[in-house]
Design a protein around this motif. Sequence first.
Motif, PDB file in Angstrom:
ATOM      1  N   ASN A 155       0.860  -1.379   0.004  1.00 27.15           N
ATOM      2  CA  ASN A 155      -0.059  -0.123  -0.071  1.00 27.15           C
ATOM      3  C   ASN A 155       0.809   1.138   0.071  1.00 27.15           C
ATOM      4  O   ASN A 155       0.572   2.445  -0.651  1.00 27.15           O
ATOM      5  N   VAL A 156       1.935   1.201   0.637  1.00 24.86           N
ATOM      6  CA  VAL A 156       3.063   2.308   0.689  1.00 24.86           C
ATOM      7  C   VAL A 156       3.462   2.608  -0.627  1.00 24.86           C
ATOM      8  O   VAL A 156       3.459   3.679  -1.084  1.00 24.86           O
ATOM      9  N   ILE A 157       3.795   1.638  -1.178  1.00 25.13           N
ATOM     10  CA  ILE A 157       4.551   1.570  -2.656  1.00 25.13           C
ATOM     11  C   ILE A 157       3.749   2.121  -3.741  1.00 25.13           C
ATOM     12  O   ILE A 157       3.675   2.914  -4.471  1.00 25.13           O
ATOM     13  N   GLY A 158       2.208   1.389  -3.598  1.00 26.09           N
ATOM     14  CA  GLY A 158       1.305   1.704  -4.298  1.00 26.09           C
ATOM     15  C   GLY A 158       1.070   3.163  -4.190  1.00 26.09           C
ATOM     16  O   GLY A 158       0.610   4.036  -5.290  1.00 26.09           O
ATOM     17  N   GLY A 159       0.733   3.811  -3.101  1.00 26.00           N
ATOM     18  CA  GLY A 159       0.405   5.268  -2.839  1.00 26.00           C
ATOM     19  C   GLY A 159       1.508   6.039  -3.302  1.00 26.00           C
ATOM     20  O   GLY A 159       1.121   7.093  -4.254  1.00 26.00           O
ATOM     21  N   SER A 160       2.765   5.684  -3.418  1.00 20.95           N
ATOM     22  CA  SER A 160       3.856   6.731  -3.834  1.00 20.95           C
ATOM     23  C   SER A 160       3.691   6.552  -5.362  1.00 20.95           C
ATOM     24  O   SER A 160       3.809   7.807  -6.024  1.00 20.95           O
ATOM     25  N   HIS A 161       3.340   5.424  -5.810  1.00 23.99           N
ATOM     26  CA  HIS A 161       3.155   5.505  -7.378  1.00 23.99           C
ATOM     27  C   HIS A 161       2.141   6.254  -7.839  1.00 23.99           C
ATOM     28  O   HIS A 161       2.132   6.993  -9.005  1.00 23.99           O
ATOM     29  N   GLN A 162       0.934   6.422  -7.229  1.00 22.63           N
ATOM     30  CA  GLN A 162      -0.025   7.142  -7.533  1.00 22.63           C
ATOM     31  C   GLN A 162       0.206   8.644  -7.378  1.00 22.63           C
ATOM     32  O   GLN A 162      -0.092   9.469  -8.399  1.00 22.63           O
ATOM     33  N   ILE A 163       0.771   9.016  -6.544  1.00 23.52           N
ATOM     34  CA  ILE A 163       1.207  10.421  -6.565  1.00 23.52           C
ATOM     35  C   ILE A 163       2.058  10.701  -7.523  1.00 23.52           C
ATOM     36  O   ILE A 163       2.054  11.847  -8.286  1.00 23.52           O
ATOM     37  N   THR A 164       3.235   9.898  -7.851  1.00 24.48           N
ATOM     38  CA  THR A 164       4.090  10.211  -8.857  1.00 24.48           C
ATOM     39  C   THR A 164       3.415  10.429 -10.122  1.00 24.48           C
ATOM     40  O   THR A 164       3.719  11.167 -11.007  1.00 24.48           O
ATOM     41  N   GLY A 165       2.494   9.272 -10.426  1.00 17.36           N
ATOM     42  CA  GLY A 165       1.761   9.363 -11.824  1.00 17.36           C
ATOM     43  C   GLY A 165       0.816  10.648 -11.788  1.00 17.36           C
ATOM     44  O   GLY A 165       0.825  11.047 -13.090  1.00 17.36           O
ATOM     45  N   LEU A 166      -0.043  10.790 -10.824  1.00 20.86           N
ATOM     46  CA  LEU A 166      -0.794  11.697 -10.877  1.00 20.86           C
ATOM     47  C   LEU A 166      -0.057  13.105 -11.120  1.00 20.86           C
ATOM     48  O   LEU A 166      -0.650  13.972 -12.066  1.00 20.86           O
ATOM     49  N   LEU A 167       0.902  13.450 -10.487  1.00 23.03           N
ATOM     50  CA  LEU A 167       1.842  14.670 -10.795  1.00 23.03           C
ATOM     51  C   LEU A 167       2.111  14.678 -12.293  1.00 23.03           C
ATOM     52  O   LEU A 167       2.209  15.735 -12.673  1.00 23.03           O
ATOM     53  N   ALA A 168       2.568  13.621 -12.734  1.00 20.00           N
ATOM     54  CA  ALA A 168       3.406  13.579 -14.268  1.00 20.00           C
ATOM     55  C   ALA A 168       2.104  13.893 -15.216  1.00 20.00           C
ATOM     56  O   ALA A 168       2.485  14.115 -16.073  1.00 20.00           O
ATOM     57  N   SER A 169       0.957  13.383 -14.866  1.00 14.10           N
ATOM     58  CA  SER A 169      -0.166  13.526 -15.781  1.00 14.10           C
ATOM     59  C   SER A 169      -0.798  14.828 -15.652  1.00 14.10           C
ATOM     60  O   SER A 169      -1.741  15.197 -16.447  1.00 14.10           O
ATOM     61  N   THR A 170      -0.941  15.495 -14.461  1.00 18.72           N
ATOM     62  CA  THR A 170      -1.950  16.698 -14.463  1.00 18.72           C
ATOM     63  C   THR A 170      -1.159  17.922 -14.102  1.00 18.72           C
ATOM     64  O   THR A 170      -1.978  18.825 -13.794  1.00 18.72           O
ATOM     65  N   MET A 171      -0.031  17.744 -13.576  1.00 16.49           N
ATOM     66  CA  MET A 171       0.643  19.066 -13.080  1.00 16.49           C
ATOM     67  C   MET A 171       1.373  19.732 -14.670  1.00 16.49           C
ATOM     68  O   MET A 171       1.999  19.122 -15.225  1.00 16.49           O
ATOM     69  N   ASN A 172       1.507  21.039 -14.459  1.00 15.92           N
ATOM     70  CA  ASN A 172       2.182  21.683 -15.575  1.00 15.92           C
ATOM     71  C   ASN A 172       3.635  21.563 -15.389  1.00 15.92           C
ATOM     72  O   ASN A 172       4.277  21.315 -14.464  1.00 15.92           O
ATOM     73  N   HIS A 173       4.233  20.976 -16.473  1.00 25.99           N
ATOM     74  CA  HIS A 173       5.746  20.546 -16.518  1.00 25.99           C
ATOM     75  C   HIS A 173       6.505  21.775 -16.965  1.00 25.99           C
ATOM     76  O   HIS A 173       7.155  21.947 -17.991  1.00 25.99           O
ATOM     77  N   ASP A 174       6.558  22.618 -15.689  1.00 22.91           N
ATOM     78  CA  ASP A 174       7.442  23.893 -16.012  1.00 22.91           C
ATOM     79  C   ASP A 174       8.487  23.714 -14.683  1.00 22.91           C
ATOM     80  O   ASP A 174       8.675  22.639 -14.228  1.00 22.91           O
ATOM     81  N   ALA A 175       8.655  24.816 -14.195  1.00 18.27           N
ATOM     82  CA  ALA A 175      10.178  24.464 -13.074  1.00 18.27           C
ATOM     83  C   ALA A 175       9.679  24.168 -12.027  1.00 18.27           C
ATOM     84  O   ALA A 175      10.687  23.265 -11.555  1.00 18.27           O
ATOM     85  N   GLY A 176       8.243  24.148 -11.648  1.00 19.48           N
ATOM     86  CA  GLY A 176       8.000  23.636 -10.267  1.00 19.48           C
ATOM     87  C   GLY A 176       8.168  21.776 -10.493  1.00 19.48           C
ATOM     88  O   GLY A 176       8.703  21.206  -9.619  1.00 19.48           O
ATOM     89  N   TYR A 177       7.565  21.553 -11.775  1.00 13.14           N
ATOM     90  CA  TYR A 177       7.588  19.922 -11.937  1.00 13.14           C
ATOM     91  C   TYR A 177       8.973  19.465 -12.053  1.00 13.14           C
ATOM     92  O   TYR A 177       9.490  18.398 -11.705  1.00 13.14           O
ATOM     93  N   ASP A 178      10.149  20.345 -12.621  1.00 13.47           N
ATOM     94  CA  ASP A 178      11.584  19.915 -12.898  1.00 13.47           C
ATOM     95  C   ASP A 178      12.293  19.889 -11.405  1.00 13.47           C
ATOM     96  O   ASP A 178      13.098  19.073 -11.053  1.00 13.47           O
ATOM     97  N   PHE A 179      11.866  20.648 -10.529  1.00 14.71           N
ATOM     98  CA  PHE A 179      12.374  20.431  -9.116  1.00 14.71           C
ATOM     99  C   PHE A 179      11.913  19.057  -8.421  1.00 14.71           C
ATOM    100  O   PHE A 179      12.579  18.544  -7.737  1.00 14.71           O
TER     101      PHE A 179
END
Length: 322
Positions: free
Chosen positions: A135-159
Motif C-alpha cells: 500500500n505504501v509503494i502503491g500510494g507513492s506510485h499514485q502520487i508520482t503518476g498523478l503529478l506527471a499527468s496533471t501538473m504543468n511541466h514547468d520549473a516546479g515540476y523540474d524541481f
Amino acid sequence: MLSRVAQQLYWFARYIERAEDMARMINVHTNLLLDLPRQHEFGWDSLLEITGSDELFNELYDEADERNVIRFLISDKANPGSIQSCLFFARENLRTTRDIIPREAWELVNDMNLFLKNNMPSGLSRRRRWGFMKNVIGGSHQITGLLASTMNHDAGYDFLRLGRNLERADMTTRIVDVRSADLLLEHDVLTPYENIQWMSVLKSLTAYQMYRQHVKMRVRGPQVLKFLLQSESFPRSFTHCLQQVHQCLETLPGNDSLLRQVLSLRRNIKEADMDKYAQAGSGLHDYIDQLQAQLAELHTLITARYFSLDVSHVKMEKTAES
C-alpha cells in the motif's frame, strides 16, 4: 518561482521516493531471509547500513533484531528516515505549496498519512507486512503518476523530478554497495545461494523482470552491476537518473557548475569496468563511495544555487547526505 517553493517541491519528491524505497527494501529483505539457510544469519542491520542510520539506531535501541529494526524504519518518529517520518515531512513540504500542485495530489498524501496512522500494527507484523508495504509503494506510485499527468511541466515540476531522481540515484548506490558486500566475500555457506542474493539486489529496486528482458541470461554479478549502474533505459538505474537530472537542470537558470558536476558523474559511471568491480577485493565499496560523494556535492550545489537557507531543512539535508 520562489526559492522556498522550489525547495519544498524538491524535498517533497525526495521524501515520497525515500518512503517508497524503504517499503520495497523491507519487503525484499523479509523474503530473502526465508530463502537463505538457517545456519547463516543474514541479519537486519544491513537495512540500517543501506539507509546510513546505524549510529542513530544504536543510540535508541540495544539490539538490531527484526522487531527493533522494523519499528525504527517504519514508525519511529525519532528516525527522520522512517516511513512515517518521510510521509510526514512530505506532507509538511506540500502543505504550504498546495496552490502549485493539483488538489488530488494533496489528498493522496493525506490518505497515505492516515493509512499509516490506522494500520501501523500491520507493518510491524511479519504476517501482514507485505500488504502494508504494498500500500505504501502503491500510494507513492499514485502520487508520482498523478503529478506527471496533471501538473504543468514547468520549473516546479523540474524541481520535483530533480528531487526524485537524485533520491533514486542515491538509493541505488546504497543498495548495490551494501547488498553486494556479502557477495564479494568468500562464504562457503552462501556460495550456492549467490544467484538468490543477486536477485535480491535487483528486486530491492524492482529491477528483476526488466533485467531478464534486457540481459536474457541467468543473474550474474557483472551484468547486475552494469544494469543497475549503467543502463540508459531502466528508470531506477544510476545512469538513467542522471540523464533525468541533466534534462531538468538544462531548463533552469545558472546551471553551468551543476551541469559540469552531472557530466563528471556520467563520465565516471560510463568508464567504470563492472566486470572488475564484480570480483572480490575489487574496490567496489570505494568506488560507490566516490559516486555518493559526487551526488552529495551535486545536492549541495543545487541547494546553494536555487534554495534559500532554511534552518528547518538543515537536519533533513544532512540525513539525506549521510
